[in-house]
Design a protein around this motif. Structure first.
Motif, PDB file in Angstrom:
ATOM      1  N   ILE A 102      33.628  41.289  53.577  1.00  0.00           N
ATOM      2  CA  ILE A 102      32.790  41.738  52.654  1.00  0.00           C
ATOM      3  C   ILE A 102      31.393  41.267  52.877  1.00  0.00           C
ATOM      4  O   ILE A 102      30.332  41.988  52.622  1.00  0.00           O
ATOM      5  CB  ILE A 102      33.108  41.111  51.034  1.00  0.00           C
ATOM      6  N   SER A 103      31.178  40.200  53.312  1.00  0.00           N
ATOM      7  CA  SER A 103      29.848  39.614  53.652  1.00  0.00           C
ATOM      8  C   SER A 103      29.124  40.540  54.876  1.00  0.00           C
ATOM      9  O   SER A 103      28.045  40.740  54.745  1.00  0.00           O
ATOM     10  CB  SER A 103      29.684  38.279  54.038  1.00  0.00           C
ATOM     11  N   VAL A 132      26.139  41.930  39.539  1.00  0.00           N
ATOM     12  CA  VAL A 132      26.788  40.597  39.428  1.00  0.00           C
ATOM     13  C   VAL A 132      27.492  40.001  38.228  1.00  0.00           C
ATOM     14  O   VAL A 132      26.813  40.185  37.043  1.00  0.00           O
ATOM     15  CB  VAL A 132      26.187  39.525  39.964  1.00  0.00           C
ATOM     16  N   ILE A 171      29.949  42.997  42.283  1.00  0.00           N
ATOM     17  CA  ILE A 171      30.421  41.614  42.588  1.00  0.00           C
ATOM     18  C   ILE A 171      30.951  40.744  41.250  1.00  0.00           C
ATOM     19  O   ILE A 171      29.870  40.398  40.534  1.00  0.00           O
ATOM     20  CB  ILE A 171      29.695  40.809  43.439  1.00  0.00           C
ATOM     21  N   ASP A 172      32.072  40.607  41.154  1.00  0.00           N
ATOM     22  CA  ASP A 172      32.191  39.880  39.814  1.00  0.00           C
ATOM     23  C   ASP A 172      33.775  39.111  40.021  1.00  0.00           C
ATOM     24  O   ASP A 172      34.666  39.409  40.919  1.00  0.00           O
ATOM     25  CB  ASP A 172      32.757  41.214  38.883  1.00  0.00           C
ATOM     26  N   HIS A 173      34.005  38.145  38.936  1.00  0.00           N
ATOM     27  CA  HIS A 173      35.234  37.402  39.080  1.00  0.00           C
ATOM     28  C   HIS A 173      36.176  37.787  37.644  1.00  0.00           C
ATOM     29  O   HIS A 173      37.209  36.777  37.530  1.00  0.00           O
ATOM     30  CB  HIS A 173      34.888  35.796  39.155  1.00  0.00           C
ATOM     31  N   TYR A 227      33.629  43.752  45.149  1.00  0.00           N
ATOM     32  CA  TYR A 227      34.083  42.404  45.563  1.00  0.00           C
ATOM     33  C   TYR A 227      34.702  41.881  44.142  1.00  0.00           C
ATOM     34  O   TYR A 227      33.761  41.360  43.498  1.00  0.00           O
ATOM     35  CB  TYR A 227      33.273  41.853  46.433  1.00  0.00           C
ATOM     36  N   THR A 251      31.305  34.225  39.572  1.00  0.00           N
ATOM     37  CA  THR A 251      30.699  35.048  40.506  1.00  0.00           C
ATOM     38  C   THR A 251      29.651  33.973  41.483  1.00  0.00           C
ATOM     39  O   THR A 251      29.710  34.431  42.636  1.00  0.00           O
ATOM     40  CB  THR A 251      29.901  35.769  39.937  1.00  0.00           C
ATOM     41  N   LEU A 298      31.915  33.375  44.498  1.00  0.00           N
ATOM     42  CA  LEU A 298      32.140  34.455  45.442  1.00  0.00           C
ATOM     43  C   LEU A 298      30.866  34.667  46.189  1.00  0.00           C
ATOM     44  O   LEU A 298      30.846  34.539  47.585  1.00  0.00           O
ATOM     45  CB  LEU A 298      32.424  35.599  44.593  1.00  0.00           C
ATOM     46  N   VAL A 299      29.636  34.314  45.637  1.00  0.00           N
ATOM     47  CA  VAL A 299      28.615  34.755  46.329  1.00  0.00           C
ATOM     48  C   VAL A 299      27.997  33.722  47.494  1.00  0.00           C
ATOM     49  O   VAL A 299      27.471  34.001  48.550  1.00  0.00           O
ATOM     50  CB  VAL A 299      27.149  34.893  45.406  1.00  0.00           C
TER      51      VAL A 299
END
Length: 657
Positions: free
Chosen positions: A326-327, A419, A442-444, A459, A467, A470-471
């Motif tokens: 993903i990065s 995010v 991008i989320d949790h 992601y 989040t 993750l970041v």
């Protein structure tokens, strides 16, 4: 006057002929009286016969019409009283004035004359008042189609019971396709001996085969961790009534590692083709997995989704390989874009701000211009200290812009990064999503039915604490020249600490890894504590909320603020967290009015109660242990009553949709 001026009939034509004959007869009498006499006698006989015949025909016609009129009247009376259609005349106060005998079959009283229309159905008078020309009623075991004639105060009732049964039979037999996936089968069986793996396979197959046999479902295993199930809608409704107890049965199968095996279940339903049903089933499964697994997602052809299950915290199963992939994808998207715009949800919290700063650093590490979208008028007191600290850093603060400035900057070549949310209705500026085709999410949070359409990259990891976590992992795989300042790393760490309640909830080994990385970059834990400090008046307001808490059911506390007393979302969230620390409390709900006029509800749980599915029933969402919602056009008491009804259904019905 001669009758030939009347409407032409047989007799009218004869009178014309006779008149012409008399004129000719006059000429004959004038020239030949003998011939005229003979002709006169013949004409007189003809007239006599015609008149006599016409009178006879009129008499027969009148007799026929009289008989026919009687028969028509008789048929009308028979039809009114005997035909299989209910007819009711009602008064201005909605009482039955007259009903034909057919209506008696729908009542046990023998007659409904003099009774209110509500005796037939509680909804009938309401439908009439609302001006509906048609209504469908259920009277005992009958399904009635009702036609309303308001001007005549007349009702027609048609018995559609048999047609409804046929329709239901057709609907019940419609095919339903579903896909079953063993969520953590690969993680559990990894490194197992063949004997142990075979034993788990045998146990899982036995449980699922018995379940399928009990309900009449066709089940086929398509791989080690995937099954296909075929059923009809009647079977599906039975499974829904039983809340898909197969989830609990599989979960109770504890493996040698003392880890419960869970399954996700995607169902496609609707009057569509089999390929479309298959796509619906797969889409439902993706949604169930995106929400953390251990649940059922049912999607119909209209796109509506129902959920069952989700009683357990998902197992952490994301890998560093995925984070690296993903990065790398993020790096390419950033380099291909003109600029990057980053935004979180409305009323952003520390997690959203921290994650936004992390994405800002990724863009800067790849030499791209980037900005964080922030609404100065929509900042809660919980993050105000962080923003004030950021404002002191001129270089960092220069990358924050307003929504209006973002709308001016966005082009089709702009990369939008969202995010800490995936719902378009919750993002800070929804219009930005329509101005470009390049959107990253991008989320949790567990995935909800509402989702940003056609994102370029997603992601979403419900297994992550935040989040910001993750970041942080994405940052680790960016170019080595990336440098985080103390304030930037502290902002990311603050997001993790706040969302995990200081590493007490939703904390995995990766959470500590991310925190360790940030600490090595200079993150200041003392500064985090400064961010999290609160004013005395906020503490007092929160205490007033907690003071109003009452135990609704065993271990469930509900606190509600006074009407017209405004509390911010941070305050009610903190109140719910505080209630959860009390002895005997396993779940807490806090209700209050918000400054935007809506009613806010914050929910917290230690894990025994899934507050996510409860909040989803109220158009909210979140995590199993942390969720919230906002209600419009209601008040605190009605919101409390609705919440209590949903909680009752949750416990008494097993689980929630």
């Amino acid at each position: 006057m001669p009758n030939f001026f009347k409407k032409p009939t047989m007799s009218g034509h004869l009178w014309v002929i006779y008149t012409i004959s008399l004129i000719l007869l006059g000429f004959i009498w004038y020239y030949q009286w003998m011939l005229g006499l003979m002709m006169t006698l013949l004409l007189a006989g003809s007239i006599f016969y015609s008149v006599r015949t016409e009178k006879h025909m009129i008499s027969e016609t009148e007799e026929y019409i009289s008989t026919l009129s009687y028969r028509v009247k008789k048929v009308g009376e028979e039809a009114l009283l005997e035909m299989p259609i209910g007819i009711v005349l009602y008064s201005e106060d909605y009482k039955v004035e007259w009903a034909n005998p057919y209506m008696n079959k729908f009542t046990s009283e023998g007659t409904i004359v003099g009774e209110s229309l509500n005796e037939l159905s509680d909804d009938l008078i309401a439908n009439i008042k609302e001006g509906h020309g048609e209504a469908w009623l259920e009277v005992d075991d009958y399904k009635l189609q009702t036609l309303v004639k308001r001007d005549e105060r007349l009702l027609y009732f048609f018995d559609r019971t048999n047609q409804t049964k046929i329709h239901n039979l057709y609907k019940n037999e419609q095919t339903v396709l579903s896909v079953i996936f063993l969520d953590n089968y690969e993680e559990i069986t990894q490194g197992m001996e063949d004997t142990a793996k075979s034993q788990i396979n045998s146990q899982v197959t036995s449980i699922l085969n018995k379940w399928a046999s009990d309900y009449g479902i066709y089940l086929k295993r398509t791989s080690q961790e995937r099954f296909m199930a075929v059923m009809n809608q009647e079977i599906l409704r039975t499974l829904e009534r039983n809340k898909f107890e197969i989830l609990d049965e599989v979960r109770e199968l504890i493996t040698d590692q003392n880890v419960p095996l869970t399954l996700s279940y995607g169902v496609g339903v609707g009057p569509v083709t089999l390929p479309e049903l298959g796509e619906l089933a797969q889409s439902s499964l993706d949604l169930a997995l995106g929400r953390g697994g251990d649940q059922v997602a049912i999607k119909d052809d209209t796109g509506k989704v129902r959920f069952y299950g989700g009683k357990t915290n998902p197992m952490e199963k994301r890998t560093r390989v995925r984070a690296r992939v993903i990065s790398h994808a993020m790096k390419e998207l950033v380099q291909e874009s003109e600029r990057v715009l980053i935004m979180g949800h409305k009323s952003p919290d520390m997690d959203a701000i921290g994650a936004s700063i992390g994405i800002l650093k990724i863009a800067q590490a790849n030499q791209k211009e980037a900005f964080i979208v922030l609404d100065p008028e929509d900042i809660d007191t919980g993050v105000q200290r962080m923003i004030e600290e950021i404002e002191k850093d001129d270089e960092l603060w220069s990358n924050f812009i307003t929504r209006e400035e973002a709308l001016d900057l966005v082009t089709n070549e702009t990369l939008i990064v969202v995010v800490d949310t995936h719902k378009p209705s919750l993002v800070l500026e929804e219009k930005l999503l329509t101005r470009t085709e390049h959107v990253v999410v991008i989320d949790h949070h567990r995935r909800a039915e509402e989702f940003i359409s056609d994102p370029t990259l997603v992601y979403m990891e419900p297994y992550a604490s935040s989040t910001a976590e993750l970041v942080t992992e994405l940052l680790e795989y960016q170019p080595k020249k990336l440098k985080l300042s103390m304030l930037e790393s502290t902002a990311l760490l603050a997001g993790i600490i706040v969302d995990t309640k200081a590493f007490t909830l939703r904390t995995g080994s990766r959470t500590f890894d991310a925190a360790s990385y940030l600490r090595s970059k200079g993150a200041d834990t003392v500064l985090v504590q400064k961010f999290m400090k609160e004013d005395l008046d906020v503490y007092v307001k929160r205490s007033r909320l907690i003071e109003k808490a009452k135990i609704y059911r065993d271990g469930i506390a509900i606190a509600a603020g006074d009407p017209k007393e405004i509390f911010g979302p941070v305050v009610i969230a903190q109140a719910a967290d505080t209630l959860l620390t009390m002895t005997g409390i396993v779940c807490s709900f806090v209700i209050s009015e918000r400054k935007d006029g809506r009613i806010g509800i914050s929910a917290r749980s230690l894990g025994d109660v899934n507050v996510q599915v409860i909040m989803e029933r109220m158009n909210g969402g979140g995590h199993l242990t942390n969720a919230a919602t906002q209600l419009e056009d209601t008040n605190i008491e009605d919101a409390r009553a609705l919440l209590q009804d949903i909680i009752d259904e949750y416990f008494e019905g097993g689980d929630e949709e």
